[in-house]
Design a protein around this motif. Structure first.
Motif, mmCIF file in Angstrom:
data_model
loop_
_atom_site.group_PDB
_atom_site.id
_atom_site.type_symbol
_atom_site.label_atom_id
_atom_site.label_comp_id
_atom_site.label_asym_id
_atom_site.label_seq_id
_atom_site.Cartn_x
_atom_site.Cartn_y
_atom_site.Cartn_z
ATOM 1 N N PRO A 135 1.263 8.055 -4.042
ATOM 2 C CA PRO A 135 1.897 8.929 -5.036
ATOM 3 C C PRO A 135 2.947 9.866 -4.463
ATOM 4 O O PRO A 135 3.944 10.178 -5.105
ATOM 5 N N SER A 136 2.744 10.336 -3.230
ATOM 6 C CA SER A 136 3.667 11.326 -2.657
ATOM 7 C C SER A 136 4.717 10.664 -1.778
ATOM 8 O O SER A 136 4.435 9.709 -1.048
ATOM 9 N N SER A 137 5.935 11.207 -1.837
ATOM 10 C CA SER A 137 7.015 10.691 -1.003
ATOM 11 C C SER A 137 6.778 11.042 0.470
ATOM 12 O O SER A 137 7.190 10.307 1.371
ATOM 13 N N GLY A 138 6.090 12.163 0.709
ATOM 14 C CA GLY A 138 5.769 12.550 2.081
ATOM 15 C C GLY A 138 4.840 11.555 2.741
ATOM 16 O O GLY A 138 5.009 11.219 3.914
ATOM 17 N N GLY A 139 3.857 11.079 1.975
ATOM 18 C CA GLY A 139 2.933 10.083 2.502
ATOM 19 C C GLY A 139 3.634 8.776 2.801
ATOM 20 O O GLY A 139 3.348 8.119 3.810
ATOM 21 N N SER A 150 0.824 -1.215 0.000
ATOM 22 C CA SER A 150 0.000 0.000 0.000
ATOM 23 C C SER A 150 0.852 1.256 0.000
ATOM 24 O O SER A 150 0.536 2.240 -0.689
ATOM 25 N N VAL A 151 1.946 1.228 0.758
ATOM 26 C CA VAL A 151 2.813 2.407 0.833
ATOM 27 C C VAL A 151 3.484 2.675 -0.513
ATOM 28 O O VAL A 151 3.601 3.832 -0.948
ATOM 29 N N LEU A 152 3.926 1.622 -1.177
ATOM 30 C CA LEU A 152 4.592 1.789 -2.473
ATOM 31 C C LEU A 152 3.655 2.350 -3.538
ATOM 32 O O LEU A 152 4.114 2.944 -4.525
#
Length: 312
Positions: free
Chosen positions: A229-233, A224-226
């Motif tokens: 879309p955002s690197s911050g998320g 899910s993390v991969l």
């Protein structure tokens, strides 16, 4: 050696970590320091979470329970060791030894279950964020903790009651600083085949099922993390899991280390020293892991520490 019925046994002898009298003060100071750090660190976590309304979430609720369990786990073994060193008396009563076996298994089992529950909480938070408050409602959180406690108690009572059926020899020396189930079984003169089979069977279930659940949760979390879309998320998601992953690694890593140490060495005393790594060290380090790696916890702890002088 001649066996005698278990009802005639009055006490066992805990040989501790060393037989050298000169080292006893050092061992006492070391374990007293570790115990005090464990108590104060985990109490600080509980107070910080309780005093900060922003932390009244399922994740920190489980963390409070884990901290309370860590206090109980250390208290089930370390104080008796410290008292024995002070009194220069290695004895522990038969009933006291069985109680120590029972409570130690309860709290280790509960720690195992809580770590698994916390991984499920992180899975729901990251993989199903919109449904998080609905799924992880207060009722479910309470049920998960109570279920973990019941499973741990049943597990401990099963082993303890099975020990009651055994007869013991005249040699009742335990080369350990507390009554560990495996060491107690080695002293029995009666057949322990059923006890040992039960130990291995339950160990596989208690280690395999929770660990499989943790792996399942984190496989889905990483997936899910991969996809974010955002690197911050991604960074925020991984940071919320970092502390828990560290605790998981410490708990299972030290347990595996002790198992390997016991398998490769014939020295019971060396195994006792190695067992400190899973029976004392994780409970001392867990508060530091959560307070140093978690931004919200660091803020809450600072606020709590800032208020303490004004209260005093």
């Amino acid at each position: 050696m001649k066996a005698r019925n278990q009802t005639a046994i009055s006490e066992f002898l805990l040989l501790g970590l060393t037989e050298d009298p000169a080292l006893q003060p050092l061992v006492f100071s070391l374990f007293l320091s570790m115990y005090l750090v464990t108590i104060m660190g985990n109490l600080l976590i509980i107070l910080a979470v309780s005093s900060d309304s922003h932390l009244h979430t399922p994740m920190y609720f489980f963390l409070c329970i884990l901290s309370a369990n860590d206090i109980c786990l250390s208290t089930s073994t370390v104080p008796k060791m410290l008292v024995n060193i002070l009194r220069q008396d290695q004895s522990i009563t038969y009933s006291g030894c069985l109680c120590q076996v029972c409570f130690f298994i309860i709290f280790v089992g509960l720690e195992n279950c809580l770590i698994t529950v916390m991984s499920y909480d992180r899975y729901v938070a990251i993989c199903h964020p919109l449904k998080y408050t609905v799924i992880m409602n207060p009722r479910l959180c309470a049920v998960l903790v109570l279920l973990s406690l019941v499973i741990s108690i049943v597990h401990a009572l099963l082993h303890t009651l099975m020990v009651l059926r055994l007869s013991f020899c005249t040699d009742l020396e335990i080369p350990h600083f507390f009554c560990e189930l495996a060491q107690v079984l080695k002293l029995a003169c009666s057949d322990t085949l059923i006890n040992n089979l039960l130990v291995y069977l339950v160990a596989v279930l208690f280690a395999g099922v929770p660990l499989s659940g943790i792996i399942f949760s984190y496989v889905h979390i990483v997936y899910s993390v991969l996809r974010m879309p955002s690197s911050g998320g991604k960074h925020k998601a991984f940071s919320t899991c970092g502390s828990h992953l560290s605790v998981v690694s410490l708990f299972y890593g030290t347990g595996l280390g002790v198992y390997i140490s016991s398998a490769v060495t014939d020295s019971s005393r060396k195994s006792a020293v190695a067992s400190v790594m899973y029976s004392v060290v994780p409970q001392m380090l867990n508060p530091f892991i959560y307070s140093l790696r978690n931004r919200d916890m660091k803020v809450s702890v600072r606020m709590l520490m800032g208020r303490t002088p004004s209260v005093l």
